[in-house]
Design a protein around this motif. Structure first.
Motif, PDB file in Angstrom:
ATOM      1  N   VAL A 132       0.838  -1.192   0.000  1.00  0.00           N
ATOM      2  CA  VAL A 132       0.000   0.000   0.000  1.00  0.00           C
ATOM      3  C   VAL A 132       0.873   1.242   0.000  1.00  0.00           C
ATOM      4  CG1 VAL A 132      -1.861   1.229   1.161  1.00  0.00           C
ATOM      5  CG2 VAL A 132      -1.746  -1.275   1.298  1.00  0.00           C
ATOM      6  N   GLY A 133       0.634   2.124  -0.974  1.00  0.00           N
ATOM      7  CA  GLY A 133       1.379   3.371  -1.065  1.00  0.00           C
ATOM      8  C   GLY A 133       0.602   4.522  -0.483  1.00  0.00           C
ATOM      9  N   LEU A 134       1.295   5.408   0.270  1.00  0.00           N
ATOM     10  CA  LEU A 134       0.640   6.503   0.966  1.00  0.00           C
ATOM     11  C   LEU A 134       0.942   7.874   0.354  1.00  0.00           C
ATOM     12  CD1 LEU A 134       1.295   5.402   4.660  1.00  0.00           C
ATOM     13  CD2 LEU A 134      -0.726   4.958   3.254  1.00  0.00           C
ATOM     14  N   ALA A 135       1.930   7.984  -0.515  1.00  0.00           N
ATOM     15  CA  ALA A 135       2.352   9.297  -1.015  1.00  0.00           C
ATOM     16  C   ALA A 135       1.414   9.805  -2.105  1.00  0.00           C
ATOM     17  CB  ALA A 135       3.780   9.206  -1.552  1.00  0.00           C
ATOM     18  N   ASP A 136       1.535  11.116  -2.409  1.00  0.00           N
ATOM     19  CA  ASP A 136       0.731  11.722  -3.474  1.00  0.00           C
ATOM     20  C   ASP A 136       1.461  11.616  -4.802  1.00  0.00           C
ATOM     21  OD1 ASP A 136       2.775  13.444  -2.962  1.00  0.00           O
ATOM     22  OD2 ASP A 136       1.523  15.242  -2.772  1.00  0.00           O
ATOM     23  N   SER A 137       2.057  10.453  -5.063  1.00  0.00           N
ATOM     24  CA  SER A 137       2.806  10.205  -6.308  1.00  0.00           C
ATOM     25  C   SER A 137       2.802   8.706  -6.563  1.00  0.00           C
ATOM     26  CB  SER A 137       4.240  10.726  -6.177  1.00  0.00           C
ATOM     27  OG  SER A 137       4.900  10.076  -5.100  1.00  0.00           O
ATOM     28  N   GLY A 138       3.603   8.271  -7.530  1.00  0.00           N
ATOM     29  CA  GLY A 138       3.684   6.850  -7.805  1.00  0.00           C
ATOM     30  C   GLY A 138       4.226   6.071  -6.619  1.00  0.00           C
ATOM     31  N   PHE A 139       3.834   4.801  -6.521  1.00  0.00           N
ATOM     32  CA  PHE A 139       4.218   3.971  -5.375  1.00  0.00           C
ATOM     33  C   PHE A 139       5.453   3.136  -5.677  1.00  0.00           C
ATOM     34  CE2 PHE A 139       2.891   0.031  -2.769  1.00  0.00           C
ATOM     35  CZ  PHE A 139       3.778   0.357  -1.757  1.00  0.00           C
ATOM     36  N   ILE A 140       5.319   2.107  -6.519  1.00  0.00           N
ATOM     37  CA  ILE A 140       6.464   1.268  -6.892  1.00  0.00           C
ATOM     38  C   ILE A 140       7.030   1.828  -8.188  1.00  0.00           C
ATOM     39  CG2 ILE A 140       7.221  -1.048  -7.534  1.00  0.00           C
ATOM     40  CD1 ILE A 140       4.894  -2.145  -5.862  1.00  0.00           C
ATOM     41  N   ILE A 141       8.257   2.327  -8.130  1.00  0.00           N
ATOM     42  CA  ILE A 141       8.868   3.012  -9.269  1.00  0.00           C
ATOM     43  C   ILE A 141      10.121   2.235  -9.669  1.00  0.00           C
ATOM     44  CG2 ILE A 141       9.833   5.171 -10.122  1.00  0.00           C
ATOM     45  CD1 ILE A 141       8.223   6.563  -7.878  1.00  0.00           C
ATOM     46  N   ASN A 142      10.147   1.742 -10.891  1.00  0.00           N
ATOM     47  CA  ASN A 142      11.246   0.891 -11.337  1.00  0.00           C
ATOM     48  C   ASN A 142      12.082   1.570 -12.414  1.00  0.00           C
ATOM     49  OD1 ASN A 142      12.801  -1.581 -11.757  1.00  0.00           O
ATOM     50  ND2 ASN A 142      11.687  -1.703 -13.709  1.00  0.00           N
ATOM     51  N   HIS A 143      13.386   1.650 -12.159  1.00  0.00           N
ATOM     52  CA  HIS A 143      14.358   2.092 -13.161  1.00  0.00           C
ATOM     53  C   HIS A 143      15.303   0.955 -13.548  1.00  0.00           C
ATOM     54  CE1 HIS A 143      13.475   6.467 -12.958  1.00  0.00           C
ATOM     55  NE2 HIS A 143      13.148   6.195 -11.694  1.00  0.00           N
ATOM     56  N   GLY A 144      15.200  -0.163 -12.871  1.00  0.00           N
ATOM     57  CA  GLY A 144      16.092  -1.284 -13.137  1.00  0.00           C
ATOM     58  C   GLY A 144      15.373  -2.407 -13.853  1.00  0.00           C
ATOM     59  N   VAL A 145      15.526  -3.626 -13.330  1.00  0.00           N
ATOM     60  CA  VAL A 145      14.834  -4.804 -13.841  1.00  0.00           C
ATOM     61  C   VAL A 145      14.006  -5.357 -12.683  1.00  0.00           C
ATOM     62  CG1 VAL A 145      15.051  -7.101 -14.840  1.00  0.00           C
ATOM     63  CG2 VAL A 145      16.672  -5.305 -15.479  1.00  0.00           C
ATOM     64  N   LEU A 146      12.694  -5.381 -12.852  1.00  0.00           N
ATOM     65  CA  LEU A 146      11.803  -5.774 -11.762  1.00  0.00           C
ATOM     66  C   LEU A 146      10.825  -6.831 -12.229  1.00  0.00           C
ATOM     67  CD1 LEU A 146      10.540  -5.436  -8.927  1.00  0.00           C
ATOM     68  CD2 LEU A 146       9.142  -3.580  -9.880  1.00  0.00           C
ATOM     69  N   THR A 147      10.676  -7.877 -11.414  1.00  0.00           N
ATOM     70  CA  THR A 147       9.649  -8.894 -11.616  1.00  0.00           C
ATOM     71  C   THR A 147       8.727  -8.892 -10.405  1.00  0.00           C
ATOM     72  OG1 THR A 147      11.122 -10.296 -12.937  1.00  0.00           O
ATOM     73  CG2 THR A 147       9.179 -11.341 -11.989  1.00  0.00           C
ATOM     74  N   MET A 148       7.430  -8.768 -10.673  1.00  0.00           N
ATOM     75  CA  MET A 148       6.432  -8.838  -9.605  1.00  0.00           C
ATOM     76  C   MET A 148       5.731 -10.185  -9.693  1.00  0.00           C
ATOM     77  SD  MET A 148       6.301  -5.996  -7.735  1.00  0.00           S
ATOM     78  CE  MET A 148       4.664  -6.082  -7.037  1.00  0.00           C
ATOM     79  N   ASP A 149       5.999 -11.063  -8.724  1.00  0.00           N
ATOM     80  CA  ASP A 149       5.336 -12.358  -8.648  1.00  0.00           C
ATOM     81  C   ASP A 149       4.209 -12.240  -7.622  1.00  0.00           C
ATOM     82  OD1 ASP A 149       6.807 -13.769 -10.563  1.00  0.00           O
ATOM     83  OD2 ASP A 149       8.438 -14.074  -9.137  1.00  0.00           O
ATOM     84  N   GLY A 150       3.078 -11.718  -8.081  1.00  0.00           N
ATOM     85  CA  GLY A 150       1.938 -11.525  -7.203  1.00  0.00           C
ATOM     86  C   GLY A 150       0.987 -12.696  -7.237  1.00  0.00           C
ATOM     87  N   ASP A 151      -0.103 -12.588  -6.483  1.00  0.00           N
ATOM     88  CA  ASP A 151      -1.107 -13.641  -6.438  1.00  0.00           C
ATOM     89  C   ASP A 151      -2.453 -13.000  -6.165  1.00  0.00           C
ATOM     90  OD1 ASP A 151      -1.488 -13.611  -3.381  1.00  0.00           O
ATOM     91  OD2 ASP A 151       0.664 -14.001  -3.587  1.00  0.00           O
ATOM     92  N   ALA A 152      -3.514 -13.811  -6.211  1.00  0.00           N
ATOM     93  CA  ALA A 152      -4.873 -13.281  -6.088  1.00  0.00           C
ATOM     94  C   ALA A 152      -5.156 -12.703  -4.711  1.00  0.00           C
ATOM     95  CB  ALA A 152      -5.884 -14.383  -6.409  1.00  0.00           C
ATOM     96  N   GLY A 153      -4.342 -13.030  -3.721  1.00  0.00           N
ATOM     97  CA  GLY A 153      -4.543 -12.506  -2.383  1.00  0.00           C
ATOM     98  C   GLY A 153      -3.717 -11.286  -2.060  1.00  0.00           C
ATOM     99  N   SER A 154      -2.929 -10.807  -3.028  1.00  0.00           N
ATOM    100  CA  SER A 154      -2.058  -9.647  -2.814  1.00  0.00           C
ATOM    101  C   SER A 154      -2.602  -8.447  -3.571  1.00  0.00           C
ATOM    102  CB  SER A 154      -0.637  -9.956  -3.284  1.00  0.00           C
ATOM    103  OG  SER A 154      -0.085 -11.012  -2.521  1.00  0.00           O
ATOM    104  N   HIS A 155      -2.754  -7.312  -2.873  1.00  0.00           N
ATOM    105  CA  HIS A 155      -3.331  -6.100  -3.459  1.00  0.00           C
ATOM    106  C   HIS A 155      -2.295  -4.990  -3.413  1.00  0.00           C
ATOM    107  CE1 HIS A 155      -6.483  -8.613  -1.600  1.00  0.00           C
ATOM    108  NE2 HIS A 155      -7.109  -8.393  -2.747  1.00  0.00           N
TER     109      HIS A 155
END
Length: 466
Positions: free
Chosen positions: A49-72
């Motif tokens: 959960v992001g709280l700032a008045d801007s983007g939350f997860i910001i990627n400039h590198g190499v990012l893999t998000m392995d999420g699931d149906a229970g993760s928001h």
């Protein structure tokens, strides 16, 4: 164990892949992956959960998000636009997760995420996951779930192999620059009760969207377009499209380019077809494919397996596969206005029900007579040769040449509208010529086979012709 995700990222060595697995929910202002870092985040059923008045997860590198149906993964600040859950400037892959929603209920109101669920300015691949933003009544809303590029990032590339996007939101897919390619997924805008939602997809600037497959439903009670906005282009190669509950307006608006080369629609899209393509109507749906040539040359152009083009007398490949019939050219588009149904023959009175395999009805309603190559799955036991006949109501059964056969199928070519019967005849016995019964209303059934053979087959086919 690190106190924050950012601490783990900061401690990760450059040039090496680092996997970060969540052990509890994450609440933070922002998470940044710098250039040179390769990070994989496994959400493990926890929320981010992001709280700032801007983007939350910001990627400039190499990012893999392995999420699931229970993760928001979402942001809480909804006082202005631009609070994206994910912003990518580097290379990113999403393999699952719920982005832009605080729960997994796709039907309830959404009061979080006043910004795109994902915004890509680099290279992004989505292999799964759910995506939405806040409802349009939340401070005006006006965000699209998945967005790509901008005038400052005209080379952004997004590939969506599969995604689910939904909501009572401004729209689903946006490309303000670069290229978005969508290969599959489910994309639903509205539930029929709203009147302030906009488009399934829009483009601006040099942005393009190319759709290859998936299901797209817009159920909004207003006159805004299914596709539209400003510049750029949208190309449809396939998929299912439902424009529901519309009150005026049109499927397309404004000056961007819409190219329809395939797909199935619940409305007439003939005004938007690319040259050389046509639509056929089946079950109140409009299916688009390559238009057959109507020339009288009779020429057939083939790649050796599938028909590419042809005129009167051209060949349509018709193959029964697992209970369905595929009629297609080499690029998978329909050939002509052919409709097909497969019928179980187990209760047919004309033939021996125990031996009957299936019946295929093929109707050609565009006036073109097609020469059809028909491949039928059939068990051909060792020691038997398939023998084909077509049923002529005046003269009984007439032989049909079998092109090829194997232990699992038989192939023949015809341009008749009629029924066909296949018998299994022993290779060392003379060909069996069936006759008609005393009432001349059905052919004699398959001759008795050796007791060791339990796989006698009869195939009845109504083949293609005008």
């Amino acid at each position: 164990v690190y106190a924050t995700v950012q601490d783990a990222i900061d401690d990760a060595p450059s040039g090496m892949e680092t996997e970060i697995t969540l052990m509890n929910d994450v609440v933070d202002t922002s998470i940044c992956i710098p250039e040179g870092k390769t990070i994989s985040i496994v959400t493990n059923g926890y929320d981010m959960v992001g709280l700032a008045d801007s983007g939350f997860i910001i990627n400039h590198g190499v990012l893999t998000m392995d999420g699931d149906a229970g993760s928001h993964i979402y942001t809480m600040d909804v006082w202005a636009q631009g609070r994206h859950a994910v912003v990518n400037y580097g290379t990113m892959t999403i393999n699952g997760g719920v982005f832009g929603d605080s729960d997994s209920d796709k039907t309830n109101a959404n009061s979080v995420q006043r910004g795109n669920a994902v915004r890509n300015y680099g290279t992004m691949t989505i292999n799964g996951g759910s995506f939405t933003v806040c409802d349009n009544y939340v401070n005006g809303g006006y965000a699209y779930a998945i967005a790509n590029g901008s005038s400052s990032y005209p080379d952004a590339v997004m590939t969506i192999n599969y995604a689910e996007a939904y909501g009572s939101i401004n729209g689903i897919l946006a490309s303000d620059g670069g290229r978005m390619a969508v290969y599959d997924g489910s994309y639903v805008l509205g539930d029929g009760t709203e009147n302030n939602l906009w488009r399934i997809a829009y483009t601006s600037g040099n942005g393009t969207i190319e759709i290859f497959d998936g299901e797209y439903t817009r159920e909004v009670n207003n006159a805004y377009a299914f596709f539209g906005y400003e510049e750029g282009s949208i190309t449809i190669n396939g998929g299912m499209f439902y424009d529901l509950n519309r009150s005026g307006g049109s499927f397309k608006d404004n000056d961007y380019e819409l190219h329809i080369k395939g797909g199935t629609f619940n409305i007439d899209v003939s005004s938007y077809l690319e040259p050389g393509y046509s639509q056929i109507v089946m079950n109140d749906m409009y299916s688009v494919g390559k238009a057959p040539s109507q020339s009288a040359s009779g020429a057939v152009v083939s790649d050796g397996e599938n028909v590419v083009a042809g005129g009167i007398g051209s060949t349509a490949d018709i193959t029964l596969q697992s209970g369905s019939v595929t009629i297609s050219s080499s690029d998978g588009s329909p050939i002509g206005n052919l409709s097909v149904s497969v019928i179980d023959r187990t209760n047919d009175n004309m033939y021996d029900d125990s031996a009957a395999q299936f019946e295929i009805d093929i109707v050609v309603d565009d006036g073109v007579r097609y020469r059809a190559e028909i491949t039928v799955p059939a068990v051909i036991p060792s020691g038997f040769t398939p023998v084909m006949y077509y049923i002529d109501g005046d003269r009984g059964l007439e032989p049909v040449e079998v092109s090829t056969y194997s232990s699992s199928s038989v192939t023949f070519v015809t341009d008749h509208t009629t029924s066909f019967v296949m018998f299994l005849d022993a290779e060392d016995a003379p060909g069996y010529v069936p006759g008609w019964d005393d009432d001349d209303d059905y052919p004699i059934v398959v001759p008795e086979q050796p007791e060791s053979d339990d796989d006698s087959e009869i195939a009845v086919i109504v083949a293609a012709a005008a």
